[in-house]
Design a protein around this motif. Structure first.
Motif, short mmCIF file in Angstrom:
data_model
loop_
_atom_site.label_atom_id
_atom_site.label_comp_id
_atom_site.label_asym_id
_atom_site.label_seq_id
_atom_site.Cartn_x
_atom_site.Cartn_y
_atom_site.Cartn_z
N ASP A 5 56.37 94.74 81.44
CA ASP A 5 56.15 94.52 82.88
C ASP A 5 54.89 95.25 83.32
OD1 ASP A 5 56.91 93.38 85.35
OD2 ASP A 5 57.93 95.22 85.96
N LYS A 6 53.76 94.86 82.75
CA LYS A 6 52.51 95.60 82.94
C LYS A 6 52.14 95.77 84.41
CE LYS A 6 50.32 94.19 78.59
NZ LYS A 6 49.19 93.43 78.00
N GLN A 7 52.33 94.74 85.21
CA GLN A 7 51.93 94.77 86.61
C GLN A 7 53.07 95.16 87.55
OE1 GLN A 7 48.70 94.38 87.05
NE2 GLN A 7 48.48 93.91 84.86
N GLY A 8 54.22 95.50 87.00
CA GLY A 8 55.35 95.86 87.85
C GLY A 8 55.98 94.68 88.56
N GLU A 9 55.68 93.46 88.09
CA GLU A 9 56.19 92.26 88.75
C GLU A 9 57.71 92.19 88.70
OE1 GLU A 9 55.85 87.37 88.23
OE2 GLU A 9 54.51 88.71 87.11
N ARG A 10 58.27 92.49 87.52
CA ARG A 10 59.71 92.44 87.39
C ARG A 10 60.38 93.54 88.21
NH1 ARG A 10 60.09 88.40 87.24
NH2 ARG A 10 60.17 86.86 85.59
N ARG A 12 59.31 94.93 90.96
CA ARG A 12 59.29 94.57 92.39
C ARG A 12 60.35 93.53 92.71
NH1 ARG A 12 53.74 95.11 91.55
NH2 ARG A 12 53.49 92.86 91.19
N ALA A 13 60.58 92.59 91.79
CA ALA A 13 61.61 91.57 92.02
C ALA A 13 63.00 92.19 92.03
CB ALA A 13 61.51 90.49 90.94
N PRO A 85 57.18 87.38 83.18
CA PRO A 85 56.29 87.65 84.31
C PRO A 85 55.13 86.66 84.33
CG PRO A 85 56.86 89.69 83.19
CD PRO A 85 57.37 88.58 82.33
N THR A 86 54.72 86.24 85.50
CA THR A 86 53.65 85.23 85.60
C THR A 86 52.28 85.84 85.81
OG1 THR A 86 54.03 85.06 87.99
CG2 THR A 86 55.26 83.56 86.56
N LYS A 87 52.22 87.14 86.14
CA LYS A 87 50.94 87.77 86.46
C LYS A 87 50.36 88.57 85.30
CE LYS A 87 52.12 88.05 91.36
NZ LYS A 87 52.33 88.94 92.54
N SER A 88 51.06 88.57 84.17
CA SER A 88 50.57 89.30 83.00
C SER A 88 50.52 88.37 81.81
CB SER A 88 51.50 90.48 82.67
OG SER A 88 51.61 91.36 83.77
#
Length: 279
Positions: A5-10, A12-13, A85-88
């Motif tokens: 989860d490099k960008q913390g997307e998961r 945050r969800a 994740p879609t942003k990484s």
């Protein structure tokens, strides 16, 4: 390897879900009450090659052995995350459904868990309270409990066909052993964790005859190995079911499932002659 989860997307969800759980803990246990979170993958990095043989008992190996038991426990909340994740960008692009360990873990989480604590993050939309989360995230279809023998067959066939994959060649048999250990623990620990309960519910699942046959196979496996009294031996298998001490254990299966008369007869036959009953 890739950070999951490099960008913390998961993360945050998940935050609305975690906040709702903490708030519920406060309501029941006071303002200092909290929750514990174990995030698989980052918390338990796997070795490059797992040794064959008996289950390890120390450090990393002990965690590998115990984690499936936590996953399968009736009272442990499990939040399934089955999308990437879609942003990484990730070098590992296999889908959730094609990963061997994910397959095993979903079946562990579906074994005996109470119906309101197996959640699917992909179904979360705007819910902010525990009650709202229950309405949104409980719609995931739960498969019937697979016996260790059936799970082993599905894993080996899946790997041979390419439908399932593991990182190393030894992980398939390791997963089989861990699943059997957790399967036995899930059922025997249920009676110990919830004294006085002698009914296990598989109701409101929307299952049909195909699921009934898999359920019957598990019931047959359990009935042959789960003794009522300590002096009774549990034949077969590498694990041992602890004696129940109960006069009878009831598996409730009728409500909310679409079983034919023949399928119902198969379920009853699976526990015939044991102290397990099907209703």
């Amino acid at each position: 390897g890739d950070h999951p989860d490099k960008q913390g997307e998961r993360l945050r969800a998940m935050l609305p879900v975690l906040r709702a759980m903490v708030q519920t803990a406060h309501e029941f246990g006071g303002r200092h009450a909290t929750i514990g979170v174990l995030w698989d993958y980052m918390a338990l990095p796997a070795p490059v090659e797992a040794p064959p043989g008996p289950l390890p008992t120390q450090t990393h190996g002990g965690s590998q052995r115990d984690f499936p038991r936590w996953m399968a426990h009736a009272g442990t909340h499990v939040l399934l995350v089955d999308t990437m994740p879609t942003k990484s960008r990730h070098t590992v692009s296999r889908s959730f459904s094609s990963r061997g360990w994910c397959f095993v873990e979903e079946h562990l989480a579906s074994l005996i868990k109470f119906p309101d604590i197996l959640w699917d993050l992909g179904m979360h939309r705007t819910a902010e309270t525990y009650a709202e989360i229950l309405k949104q995230m409980l719609r995931r279809h739960r498969p019937p409990p697979l016996s260790p023998d059936r799970l082993a067959l599905k894993l080996r066939e899946g790997v041979r066909s390419g439908a399932l994959s593991f990182s190393t060649r030894t992980e398939v048999e390791q997963a089989v052993r861990l699943y059997e250990h957790a399967f036995i623990s899930a059922f025997t620990s249920f009676l110990e964790a919830y004294p006085g309960r002698t009914m296990i519910f598989f109701t409101q699942r929307g299952w049909g005859d195909a699921e009934a046959h898999e359920l019957a196979e598990s019931l047959r496996y359990i009935a042959a190995r789960w003794p009522q009294a300590p002096k009774e031996a549990a034949p077969g298998g590498s694990g041992t079911f602890r004696a129940t001490g109960a006069k009878e254990i009831i598996f409730a299966v009728s409500d909310g499932n679409k079983f034919s008369k023949e399928a119902k007869a198969t379920l009853h036959d699976a526990v015939k002659g044991s102290h397990l009953k099907v209703r």
